[in-house]
Design a protein around this motif. Structure first.
Motif, PDB file in Angstrom:
ATOM      1  N   TYR A 174       0.604  -1.043   0.085  1.00 44.14           N
ATOM      2  CA  TYR A 174       0.576   0.057   0.193  1.00 44.14           C
ATOM      3  C   TYR A 174       1.085   1.106   0.263  1.00 44.14           C
ATOM      4  O   TYR A 174       1.703   1.440   0.762  1.00 44.14           O
ATOM      5  N   ILE A 175      -0.075   2.376   0.004  1.00 51.95           N
ATOM      6  CA  ILE A 175       0.891   3.369  -0.768  1.00 51.95           C
ATOM      7  C   ILE A 175      -0.079   4.696  -0.034  1.00 51.95           C
ATOM      8  O   ILE A 175      -1.291   4.173  -0.467  1.00 51.95           O
ATOM      9  N   MET A 190      -4.020   3.188  -1.095  1.00 42.78           N
ATOM     10  CA  MET A 190      -3.772   2.558  -1.818  1.00 42.78           C
ATOM     11  C   MET A 190      -3.191   1.491  -2.443  1.00 42.78           C
ATOM     12  O   MET A 190      -2.113   1.837  -2.327  1.00 42.78           O
ATOM     13  N   LYS A 191      -3.345   0.767  -3.130  1.00 47.64           N
ATOM     14  CA  LYS A 191      -2.258  -0.740  -4.188  1.00 47.64           C
ATOM     15  C   LYS A 191      -1.409   0.349  -4.833  1.00 47.64           C
ATOM     16  O   LYS A 191      -2.047   1.384  -5.680  1.00 47.64           O
ATOM     17  N   LYS A 192       0.026  -0.028  -4.746  1.00 45.87           N
ATOM     18  CA  LYS A 192       1.486   0.475  -5.714  1.00 45.87           C
ATOM     19  C   LYS A 192       0.183   0.185  -6.545  1.00 45.87           C
ATOM     20  O   LYS A 192      -0.055  -0.627  -7.164  1.00 45.87           O
ATOM     21  N   GLU A 208      -7.130   7.601 -12.069  1.00 46.96           N
ATOM     22  CA  GLU A 208      -8.443   7.295 -11.979  1.00 46.96           C
ATOM     23  C   GLU A 208      -9.218   5.840 -10.698  1.00 46.96           C
ATOM     24  O   GLU A 208     -10.112   6.152 -10.329  1.00 46.96           O
ATOM     25  N   ASP A 209      -8.511   4.968 -10.712  1.00 48.95           N
ATOM     26  CA  ASP A 209      -8.972   4.133  -9.343  1.00 48.95           C
ATOM     27  C   ASP A 209      -9.136   5.226  -7.697  1.00 48.95           C
ATOM     28  O   ASP A 209      -9.984   5.030  -7.181  1.00 48.95           O
ATOM     29  N   PHE A 210      -8.476   6.551  -7.905  1.00 52.67           N
ATOM     30  CA  PHE A 210      -8.071   7.043  -7.104  1.00 52.67           C
ATOM     31  C   PHE A 210      -9.607   7.622  -7.213  1.00 52.67           C
ATOM     32  O   PHE A 210      -9.862   8.269  -5.576  1.00 52.67           O
ATOM     33  N   LEU A 226       0.211   6.619  -9.190  1.00 51.70           N
ATOM     34  CA  LEU A 226       0.335   7.500  -7.722  1.00 51.70           C
ATOM     35  C   LEU A 226       1.649   6.937  -7.559  1.00 51.70           C
ATOM     36  O   LEU A 226       1.974   6.207  -7.053  1.00 51.70           O
ATOM     37  N   ASN A 227       1.671   7.637  -6.395  1.00 48.63           N
ATOM     38  CA  ASN A 227       3.056   7.600  -5.868  1.00 48.63           C
ATOM     39  C   ASN A 227       2.870   7.668  -4.094  1.00 48.63           C
ATOM     40  O   ASN A 227       1.644   8.860  -3.588  1.00 48.63           O
TER      41      ASN A 227
END
Ligand SMILES: Nc1nc2c(ncn2[C@@H]2O[C@H](COP(=O)(O)OP(=O)(O)OP(=O)(O)O)[C@@H](O)[C@H]2O)c(=O)[nH]1
Ligand SMILES: [Mg+2]
Length: 377
Positions: free
Chosen positions: A302-303, A326-328, A333-335, A365-366
């Motif tokens: 996760y991040i 969120m998963k790495k 869009e997922d966010f 995402l980071n």
């Protein structure tokens, strides 16, 4: 919310760990099978808050700020102790295992000091090899999956005869234990239905484990750790020390940023308190935060990502109220979907709140990104 199970034989300190992580009072006792009904609560992972960088003081809606960190909630389940034969219903066997269905990862607590036997009875520090704790528990988990497979074998074979892909048949039985379609596909590429390896493969994929070597404060714990550390993913901890520090912190005796390797004394102390705190100082970091974060960030991948309005406030005027795990590999869009499904439907683009750069829908995402979502309407 990310869901983590706390497992192990009786009396290893599962409830102590749970209490230290969630600040919820639960029964803790040297007697085996203290816990029967599972305890459920919110524990936390730390992420360096981005408010400081942006010159604002964050106001989390959930979780809290302590030191430079935001503490982001995850769900913890503390279950009954597991004994050999649990998958056949020994001890509190099957019921206990079913409490873990939805867990994505497990913290396996072992008694690193070797002071308790297979069933959690006290036998004195150094009397048992903690490696045995590790092996039996993983075996029980594998047998739990094997039993489910065996019980459903007729149905699986019927489904396959009727034209279902084997991976789909496996998925429909094991998805409630968090086996993914991809896991099922890989499993059926590697193994056939009768393979002894199949249930273990599915278990390893859907219940990732970090080992917490508890009671590092007593017995031969550190010697045992040195012997086991290259063979297993293990972190030495003292759940009792973490719980004591949180209590001292609640009483206003110390300022302790949970998980750090120091604390400050902020009150006059009597000799007994001072001695107790000197002893606790030697156990820092206690390892409780490290175990949770190693599992959530490193093992489960996760991040932490911060949604942010243009002025960093939400409609009610709260500053940076949210932070999502969120998963790495997740995309912008997922966010947006994580925030609200409507937002994903009408998503136009994102804005990096540090650089003000535009981010496309498939921007990856980071960790510690702060992003404003721009949607149509
Ligand atoms: N020395 C030492 N003792 C600990 C530590 N953590 C827990 N204990 C003790 O271990 C005993 C069992 O703790 P629990 O938290 O009740 O254990 P459990 O694994 O939940 O036990 P069951 O619910 O019976 O399965 C208690 O006497 C605790 O005080 C630790 O870090 N160090
Ligand atoms: Mg317990």
């Amino acid at each position: 919310m990310v869901e983590i199970g706390i497992v192990g034989k009786p009396s290893v300190g599962k409830s102590t760990f749970f209490s230290a992580a969630t600040l919820i009072d639960v029964p803790i006792d040297p007697r085996p099978f203290t816990t029967i009904e599972p305890n459920t609560g919110i524990g936390f992972v730390r992420v360096e808050d981005i408010g400081y960088e942006l010159g604002v003081q964050s106001q989390p809606r959930n979780g809290f700020i302590l030191g430079k960190y935001r503490f982001v909630g995850i769900k913890l389940i503390d279950v009954a102790g597991l004994v050999p034969g649990a998958h056949q219903g020994r001890g509190l066997g099957n019921k206990f295992l079913n409490d873990l269905n939805q867990a994505e990862g497990l913290i396996h607590i072992i008694d690193l000091s070797g002071s308790t036997d297979q069933e959690g009875r006290y036998i004195g520090p150094g009397s048992r090899d903690p490696e045995e704790d590790i092996m039996f528990l993983e075996h029980e988990l594998d047998m739990w999956y094997k039993d489910i497979l065996d019980r459903n074998m007729d149905r699986i074979q019927r489904d396959i005869k009727a034209g279902k892909e084997p991976s789909e048949a496996i998925y429909s039985v094991f998805s409630s234990l968090r086996v993914t379609m991809q896991d099922a596909e890989e499993a059926m590429k590697k193994y056939d239905l009768k393979s002894e390896e199949l249930p273990r493969f599915l278990r390893i994929r859907s219940k990732k484990i970090v080992i917490a070597g508890n009671k590092k404060d007593i017995g031969k714990a550190i010697e045992n750790y040195d012997r086991l550390k290259n063979k297993y993913d293990i972190i030495p901890i003292s759940a009792e020390a973490e719980l004591a520090l949180k209590k001292a912190s609640k009483l206003g005796l110390i300022k302790y940023v949970y998980g750090e390797d120091n604390f400050d004394i902020i009150r006059e102390l009597n000799d007994i308190q001072r001695q107790a705190l000197d002893r606790l100082k030697k156990l820092l970091p206690t390892g409780v935060q490290n175990v949770i974060e190693h599992l959530v960030y490193d093992v489960l991948g996760y991040i932490a990502v911060f949604p942010a309005g243009s002025k960093l406030v939400d409609k009610e005027g709260r500053v940076l109220p949210d932070c999502f795990l969120m998963k790495k590999g997740s995309k912008l869009e997922d966010f947006a979907r994580e925030i609200h499904s409507d937002l994903a439907k009408h998503l136009l683009y994102g804005i990096d709140i540090r650089t003000k750069r535009r981010l496309g829908k498939d921007y990856q995402l980071n960790h510690r990104d702060g992003i404003e979502i721009i949607a149509a309407r």
